[in-house]
Motif scaffolding. Sequence first.
Motif, mmCIF file in Angstrom:
data_model
loop_
_atom_site.group_PDB
_atom_site.id
_atom_site.type_symbol
_atom_site.label_atom_id
_atom_site.label_comp_id
_atom_site.label_asym_id
_atom_site.label_seq_id
_atom_site.Cartn_x
_atom_site.Cartn_y
_atom_site.Cartn_z
ATOM 1 N N HIS A 752 54.822 50.681 45.755
ATOM 2 C CA HIS A 752 56.261 50.383 45.725
ATOM 3 C C HIS A 752 56.912 50.887 44.442
ATOM 4 O O HIS A 752 58.125 51.019 44.369
ATOM 5 N N TYR A 753 56.117 51.199 43.414
ATOM 6 C CA TYR A 753 56.654 51.793 42.185
ATOM 7 C C TYR A 753 56.769 53.315 42.275
ATOM 8 O O TYR A 753 57.374 53.938 41.389
ATOM 9 N N LEU A 754 56.174 53.918 43.284
ATOM 10 C CA LEU A 754 56.144 55.377 43.373
ATOM 11 C C LEU A 754 57.425 55.905 44.007
ATOM 12 O O LEU A 754 57.959 55.288 44.933
ATOM 13 N N PRO A 755 57.927 57.058 43.531
ATOM 14 C CA PRO A 755 57.437 57.819 42.373
ATOM 15 C C PRO A 755 57.997 57.253 41.070
ATOM 16 O O PRO A 755 59.132 56.790 41.026
ATOM 17 N N ARG A 756 57.184 57.320 40.002
ATOM 18 C CA ARG A 756 57.635 56.852 38.691
ATOM 19 C C ARG A 756 58.309 57.957 37.905
ATOM 20 O O ARG A 756 58.930 57.705 36.882
ATOM 21 N N SER A 757 58.156 59.184 38.381
ATOM 22 C CA SER A 757 58.814 60.335 37.757
ATOM 23 C C SER A 757 58.993 61.397 38.832
ATOM 24 O O SER A 757 58.472 61.266 39.951
ATOM 25 N N ALA A 759 57.714 64.252 39.284
ATOM 26 C CA ALA A 759 56.519 64.949 39.751
ATOM 27 C C ALA A 759 55.407 63.996 40.194
ATOM 28 O O ALA A 759 54.283 64.407 40.429
ATOM 29 N N ASP A 760 55.712 62.713 40.315
ATOM 30 C CA ASP A 760 54.697 61.704 40.605
ATOM 31 C C ASP A 760 54.308 61.721 42.081
ATOM 32 O O ASP A 760 54.984 62.331 42.924
ATOM 33 N N ASP A 761 53.207 61.018 42.381
ATOM 34 C CA ASP A 761 52.817 60.839 43.782
ATOM 35 C C ASP A 761 53.877 60.020 44.504
ATOM 36 O O ASP A 761 54.667 59.294 43.886
ATOM 37 N N LEU A 762 53.876 60.111 45.836
ATOM 38 C CA LEU A 762 54.806 59.358 46.671
ATOM 39 C C LEU A 762 54.015 58.356 47.512
ATOM 40 O O LEU A 762 52.831 58.562 47.775
ATOM 41 N N PRO A 763 54.647 57.259 47.932
ATOM 42 C CA PRO A 763 53.922 56.283 48.760
ATOM 43 C C PRO A 763 53.503 56.899 50.083
ATOM 44 O O PRO A 763 54.267 57.634 50.715
ATOM 45 N N GLU A 764 52.282 56.594 50.502
ATOM 46 C CA GLU A 764 51.787 57.129 51.763
ATOM 47 C C GLU A 764 51.999 56.148 52.909
ATOM 48 O O GLU A 764 52.190 56.553 54.053
ATOM 49 N N LEU A 799 68.155 53.291 36.713
ATOM 50 C CA LEU A 799 68.790 53.432 38.026
ATOM 51 C C LEU A 799 68.769 54.872 38.531
ATOM 52 O O LEU A 799 68.718 55.103 39.744
ATOM 53 N N ARG A 800 68.820 55.850 37.633
ATOM 54 C CA ARG A 800 68.705 57.240 38.093
ATOM 55 C C ARG A 800 67.339 57.468 38.733
ATOM 56 O O ARG A 800 67.216 58.127 39.766
ATOM 57 N N ARG A 801 66.317 56.918 38.103
ATOM 58 C CA ARG A 801 64.967 57.041 38.668
ATOM 59 C C ARG A 801 64.882 56.322 40.012
ATOM 60 O O ARG A 801 64.258 56.811 40.955
ATOM 61 N N ASP A 802 65.505 55.142 40.117
ATOM 62 C CA ASP A 802 65.488 54.396 41.382
ATOM 63 C C ASP A 802 66.194 55.176 42.489
ATOM 64 O O ASP A 802 65.698 55.269 43.619
ATOM 65 N N ALA A 803 67.374 55.717 42.179
ATOM 66 C CA ALA A 803 68.130 56.458 43.186
ATOM 67 C C ALA A 803 67.365 57.701 43.626
ATOM 68 O O ALA A 803 67.290 58.012 44.831
ATOM 69 N N LEU A 804 66.798 58.409 42.673
ATOM 70 C CA LEU A 804 66.022 59.600 43.019
ATOM 71 C C LEU A 804 64.785 59.224 43.823
ATOM 72 O O LEU A 804 64.388 59.939 44.752
ATOM 73 N N GLN A 808 63.615 60.843 47.302
ATOM 74 C CA GLN A 808 62.322 61.521 47.448
ATOM 75 C C GLN A 808 61.474 60.892 48.547
ATOM 76 O O GLN A 808 60.841 61.587 49.344
ATOM 77 N N ASN A 809 61.455 59.562 48.578
ATOM 78 C CA ASN A 809 60.603 58.879 49.554
ATOM 79 C C ASN A 809 61.089 59.072 50.983
ATOM 80 O O ASN A 809 60.289 59.292 51.902
ATOM 81 N N LEU A 810 62.390 58.976 51.196
ATOM 82 C CA LEU A 810 62.923 59.151 52.548
ATOM 83 C C LEU A 810 62.715 60.582 53.036
ATOM 84 O O LEU A 810 62.408 60.820 54.212
ATOM 85 N N LEU A 811 62.871 61.552 52.141
ATOM 86 C CA LEU A 811 62.641 62.947 52.527
ATOM 87 C C LEU A 811 61.171 63.183 52.845
ATOM 88 O O LEU A 811 60.828 63.858 53.829
#
Length: 1007
Positions: A752-757, A759-764, A799-804, A808-811
């Motif tokens: 639930h923390y992914l991605p943290r940046s 280039a980070d991994d995304l939730p599977e 919040l920028r990281r949260d919005a991004l 990223q996750n939905l895409l």
Amino acid sequence: MSEQPLTFQEVILRLQDYWEDYGCLIWQPYSEKVGAGTMNPATVLRVLGPEPWNVAYVEPSYRPDDGRFGDNPNRMQMHTQFQVILKPEPGNPQDVYLESLYALGIRREEHDIRFVEDNWKHPALGAWGLGWEVWLDGLEITQYTYFQQAGGFSLDPISVELTYGLERIVMFLQNVRSVWDIDWDGEHTYGEIYLPAEVEHCEYAFNLADVDRMTQMYDLYEAEARSCLDRDLVIPAHDYVLRCSHTFNLLDTRGAIGVTERATYFRRMRGLFLDVAEAYAEQRKRLEYPWLEEEEETSQGTEVPVSLAAVVEDEAPDGPAPFLLEIGTEELPPGDLDDAVAQLREAAPEMLNEARIDYDDLWVLGTPRRLSVLVEGLAPRQRPVEEEVKGPPAQIAFDEGGQPTRAAEGFARSQGVTLDELETKEMDGGEYVVAVRREEGSPTFALLPELLAGLIADLHFRQSMRWNETGITFSRPIRWLVALLGETEVPFQYAGVTSGRTSRGPRSEGSAPFEIDGADDYRALLEEHHVMADVDERRAFIKEEAEALATAVGGHIPEDRELLDEVTNLVEHPNPFLGEFEERYLTLPEEVLVAVMKKHQRTFPLFDDGGEMLPYFIGVRNGGDEHLDIVRHGNEEVIRARFADAAFFYEEDTEQALEGFLPRLDTLTFQEELGSVLDKTKRLEQLVEELAPMVELNAEEIELAQRAAHLAKADLATQMVVEHTSLEGVMGREYALESGEPEEVARAIYEHYLPRSAADDLPESKVGLTVGLADRLDSLAALFAIDLIPTGSADPYGLRRDALGIVQNLLAHELSFSVRLGLREAGHLLPVEASDEALAEALDFVVERLRGVLRDEGYPYDVVDAVLAERGHDPYRALVGVQQLSDWVERSDWDVILDNYSRCVRITRDYEEQFELDPELFEQPAEEELYEAYQDARLEVTPASSVDAFLTAFLPLVDVIDAYFARESGVLVMAEDEAVRRNRLAQLQHIAALADGIVDLSRLEGF
């Protein structure tokens, strides 16, 4: 026979003797319990005002929550600091400090002593400063701070605070691994003296201190402080502030401080101390600063600084010459070094170009202690400039005989030219007199002083500091300046420092001064002094040497550019070395070991080809090969101690189930108006249920998601995550598995923390995705609701990281999801009102992150704008729409398609009224044909249709629309008959509306 290491009390005495000899007053530990030596009035009050003050003292410091009942070898509720204040800063405080280490037998040449960025703030004291941790072979031994503010006052002069960690220093000197084994006096150990009291204090602080009585005591202490202030009794009032502070710490240790209480107590303590500080400052002012007068008397007769030498043009080279500017500083933070190098690479060429000074080539070099600009072939003078000035018409400037008139004479005089130099030219449709003014360039040597001062002044940093009476700010103090044009010194002054030709060697060689004869000699001299000043060269060297060391033990270093860049910017004499640690620590989670190495030591972990961690690390010394075994051993001992701490935290944390940490979340603040982290957790549990249908979770997945949301933040209260915040989620996963939670729940807690940046991994998993969406939507809705919107570079809640992350996750999951609806559901659960305007602004914030992602993928800006205008709330469908529209606009017939659609929009867009369409009012066959084509398209298109579906359905309308607008159709949209006119407008409005909810083609170029 080896020399006996100093005892604990000998270390104290050596430091007292050193600082007494330096000129410090030796103060005594304060009579009240303090959390740090800073809170002693000898520091926090004496730094106020203009009076000089040099002081040194031992200070036992109490932090109840750090107590571990004596079970931890490195952590206790009472530790001992040695505090030094130098006011004003003496101009060479680092050198003075480093000399104090020699008094303890710590020889610079045998170790790796470095200054690593560590800025400090204490909101309750209204105080902050910039500085460093001082590392001794990887061990933090001192906090070094330039105070900028205290008690809400901007300080002038600036004070330097040095806070030695005595236990750490003595453990290092005595080579013991537990604080309790420290030799105190040659007969007794630290444990014999302090361990029983430590255990008793822990028992009291964690288990016995009565919350009700503590609360009453705080109120009483606060009242007494106010009473003292009413009578202008400053020090007694401060004593009661310290008692308030310690009482608060006890209440916090007992778990009695919730979100509201914490914010309230902090406001009360801050207000109380600011009143104490103001009263103290006023008291010293009334006394007319007696120590300031004493200082002024003792400073009489000192030499006035020699003024800058006059620029002597004859000394400068008469042809193109090399040029050097070196800005010598105390250790720059790694990020500031990157920023400064980037700014100079842009600003230095721009400065020379604007000044019309030609050059052949230019380089910018940078290390923690120097910023350098090297120029090859700098021209001796500015380029001359010619300017053509238009004068009066020729027929007015000269009479019929060709003689100059008064108009010509006046013009020539105003332009500083002779009459003979006037010319006539055809311009602007006539013949005019012109004067050509030529401005010869000034000597470069004469221009450089002002240009160089301006170049330095224009450098800006995320945080800057003052340090001397000039009030100039920079990332860290500037200590020397070198400016050479060829072999000639370029004299200028900045921040109280006069330029010359003297530079300094690296810290590892004692910062020895050396003369630079000419700018051409600079690189060779740096190499001679083992300074690798080119950032790229230094990075490549470290990478190559580190990889060779790793290969030698059958390992490799994972790619980590961020860590490599930081290490590169921490050294100027890089020397990678291989260290090792006990294999038993490999039983700890891999992420824990990596976090310890990166955060505390800035060292590189090693892995074998199978991805298993090896019991080695690679550090980078700032210095040569001499005594490298000592440096390696020191770093190994620090790594071992850190891993031992981590193992202790892991064992302590796993004594209870992860769920057992939830009550503690009520004491952790999310945001004052929005409640605690526990309050946020409860919202997540509810929000996950609301989002479940939107992400198509089945019944089993809903149950798992709710359990994961319940435990998602629990690890924030564990000792491991309190110590290593970067491990949030990682430890939640580990502790969930230890607690017997389903693997899907454990994985979702981590994911639930992914991605943290970026280039980070995304939730599977969809469960992890859902909990992450809930977490980010809650933060965005909540913080926008109370107007805590990111501004500029400030984004304290990420919040920028949260919005991004949402984007990223939905895409990545190719999931159609309405962020608008998600924010609305999150808003309903908040303890504050979330207005429609606030939620719309939060949605726009997410859409802007989506816009950036799509533009970075190379999609045309107008295509992106067209789709986001209608589909921005649904990132994945927006991506699909952009992809499809990008294909359509490449078609050969696209201009015709867009033109015919745009005709329907342009003629109707100024009408706010939606006209009613009545086929009975059609008069021409073309109207009937258009209506039939529209009806066919309408059957194929809804607001949920894809861009492809819309344009495919619209395609048959293209020729029909073209025929409709043709003269021979007999259709005049703006007919005189109002009913006919309104009906024809209605038909075009209906066609234009086919794209509603899908795409706004009016945003496209050529519309």
